[in-house]
Design a protein around this motif. Structure first.
Motif, mmCIF file in Angstrom:
data_model
loop_
_atom_site.group_PDB
_atom_site.id
_atom_site.type_symbol
_atom_site.label_atom_id
_atom_site.label_comp_id
_atom_site.label_asym_id
_atom_site.label_seq_id
_atom_site.Cartn_x
_atom_site.Cartn_y
_atom_site.Cartn_z
ATOM 1 N N ARG A 85 0.825 -1.221 0.000
ATOM 2 C CA ARG A 85 0.000 0.000 0.000
ATOM 3 C C ARG A 85 0.852 1.260 0.000
ATOM 4 N NH1 ARG A 85 -4.919 -0.983 -1.940
ATOM 5 N NH2 ARG A 85 -6.258 -2.250 -0.595
ATOM 6 N N THR A 97 3.339 -0.157 4.758
ATOM 7 C CA THR A 97 1.981 -0.683 4.872
ATOM 8 C C THR A 97 1.759 -1.699 3.757
ATOM 9 O OG1 THR A 97 1.146 1.373 5.847
ATOM 10 C CG2 THR A 97 -0.473 -0.120 4.871
ATOM 11 N N GLN A 121 -0.604 -5.305 2.354
ATOM 12 C CA GLN A 121 -1.718 -6.215 2.540
ATOM 13 C C GLN A 121 -1.205 -7.535 3.119
ATOM 14 O OE1 GLN A 121 -3.546 -6.138 -1.469
ATOM 15 N NE2 GLN A 121 -5.287 -5.103 -0.511
ATOM 16 N N THR A 143 -6.258 -7.906 7.138
ATOM 17 C CA THR A 143 -6.211 -7.656 5.695
ATOM 18 C C THR A 143 -5.081 -6.699 5.312
ATOM 19 O OG1 THR A 143 -7.841 -5.868 5.947
ATOM 20 C CG2 THR A 143 -8.675 -8.073 5.402
ATOM 21 N N GLU A 144 -4.618 -5.900 6.268
ATOM 22 C CA GLU A 144 -3.559 -4.930 5.986
ATOM 23 C C GLU A 144 -2.844 -4.603 7.289
ATOM 24 O OE1 GLU A 144 -4.506 -1.515 3.353
ATOM 25 O OE2 GLU A 144 -3.779 -0.256 5.002
ATOM 26 N N THR A 178 0.540 -2.203 9.116
ATOM 27 C CA THR A 178 1.578 -1.174 9.024
ATOM 28 C C THR A 178 2.672 -1.512 10.024
ATOM 29 O OG1 THR A 178 0.034 0.550 8.336
ATOM 30 C CG2 THR A 178 2.124 1.272 9.293
#
Length: 412
Positions: A56, A66, A68, A172-173, A175
């Protein structure tokens, strides 16, 4: 078995809501590299996150990335390495130990929370997880944490997700914080110390002012084959004690010399530099001496965490009584044990010895029939188990995610 391939977070929400409606538990996977860890699960549908594979954002100057959840760990490491950065906690690649073809995903890295040798200095995966997007067992998306290092909003929730083995929510994601790679590294090598002397040497080094970033010991072995990065040192014919220093060249060289002087009572010291040092620690991080493709492929593998000062005595007793072999990391605080095959993976012996040392043990590699009969994760006391169950139900009241993975008899 139904395999549900998803393409975005909305798909995850829909899949979870459908599973709730039909009371169908889901096995959550990224690339499937860790499917053989844990109790066999009571699921017959798989939620495959491998298509969530986008980076991301990556801001090298801000030291954050960041990604996924389905991004391959190897790809993420290669990306940040191109900017001379790294994950400070040195995530473990379990593929060699478990004998899986696929490498792990970023989501699996966080869910497992397995940190490598630098754990003694940098902390674990949860200490570097700044934020996450996930879907709860209610079928709702939520966000915790943020995208800046100083932001601690939802920090405890991030800590819960790390090491939860996919039983709380579907990430799902994420950082993550990254750090600059050291300009150079030096590894001091001591030879032929027994387990107790090596434990004392590692304790002395980690307690010194020389900023040691890793400390490991490999006892002499009559069975273990030669391993990349360690064979150049004479392993497995000789016991090796390794101590790593990192930093700018002038500092690392000065500290290496000073630490070598401080360790003279334990014997003469050799020094590995840069690539030779990195290769040795890569092998220790991924437990290559106990790889599934090697002489111990049919043996069970345990991951034991204990007070570092107790590690030498615990490992020595365990190896002697079980007929197995051990490797020490984290200055003795982490013991990898390979034990001869047994119907119960010698769990009674392992847990008795580990509990006496105030540690805990996890059966990381064993055939499925053994894992059905043995507690893979260390059994919790009644109070802790009740608290853990309340936390789990607050995220996933119907037990939709990885049902039964962490405790035998859950939802039986």
């Amino acid at each position: 078995m139904d395999i549900l391939k998803i393409s975005d977070a909305a798909d995850v929400e829909q899949a979870v809501r459908s599973a709730l409606a039909s009371e169908q538990p889901l096995e959550i996977i990224g690339h499937g590299s860790k499917r053989g860890i844990g109790q066999p699960m009571a699921t017959n549908a798989v939620l495959d996150l491998s298509a969530l594979n986008a980076v991301r954002s990556y801001e090298p100057n801000e030291l954050i990335i960041t990604l996924q959840a389905g991004v391959p760990l190897s790809d993420a490491v290669a990306l940040i390495d191109s900017k001379d950065q790294q994950f400070a906690f040195e995530p473990v690649d379990t593929s060699a130990l478990l004998g899986t073809a696929a490498g792990g995903s970023i989501g699996g890295m966080i869910a497992a929370g397995l940190a490598g040798p630098r754990r003694v200095k940098a902390g674990g995966a949860r200490d570097h997880l700044l934020g996450a997007h996930a879907v709860s067992g209610f079928g709702d998306s939520f966000k915790t944490g943020g995208k800046v290092v100083k932001n601690v909003t939802g920090y405890d929730l991030c800590k819960l997700l790390a090491g939860s083995w996919g039983t709380l929510a579907v990430m799902t994601e994420v950082t993550l914080k990254v750090v600059p790679k050291a300009e150079c590294e030096r590894t001091l090598v001591l030879r032929n110390l027994d387990d107790l002397a090596a434990n004392r040497a590692m304790t002395a080094a980690l307690g010194s002012p020389f900023d040691v970033s890793a400390a490991a010991h490999l006892p002499t072995s009559s069975l273990r084959g030669e391993v990349r990065g360690l064979d150049q040192l004479g392993s497995p014919r000789e016991a090796l004690t390794l101590l790593r220093l990192e930093g700018i060249a002038a500092s690392a060289n000065h500290r290496a010399g000073a630490l070598a002087g401080a360790l003279k009572p334990f014997g003469s010291v050799e020094i590995l530099e840069d690539s030779a040092s990195a290769e040795a620690w890569s092998s220790i991080r991924d437990v290559l001496p106990f790889a599934a493709s090697g002489p111990y492929g049919d043996w069970t593998a345990w991951r034991i965490v204990c007070p570092p000062a107790s590690g030498g005595a615990l490992g020595l007793e365990l190896a002697r009584e079980s007929g197995g072999e051990v490797i020490y990391d984290w200055g003795g605080g982490l013991i990898w044990a390979a034990l001869p095959p047994a119907a119960d993976a010698q769990a009674a012996l392992v847990r008795r010895r580990v509990e006496a040392a105030f540690g805990h043990a996890m059966l990381l590699r064993a055939p499925e029939p053994v894992r059905r009969e043995v507690d893979v994760f260390h059994p919790q006391g009644a109070g802790v188990a009740a608290l853990a169950e309340r936390v789990r139900r607050s995220f996933d009241p119907k037990g939709i995610f990885n049902r039964g993975r962490m405790r035998r008899g859950d939802f039986a």
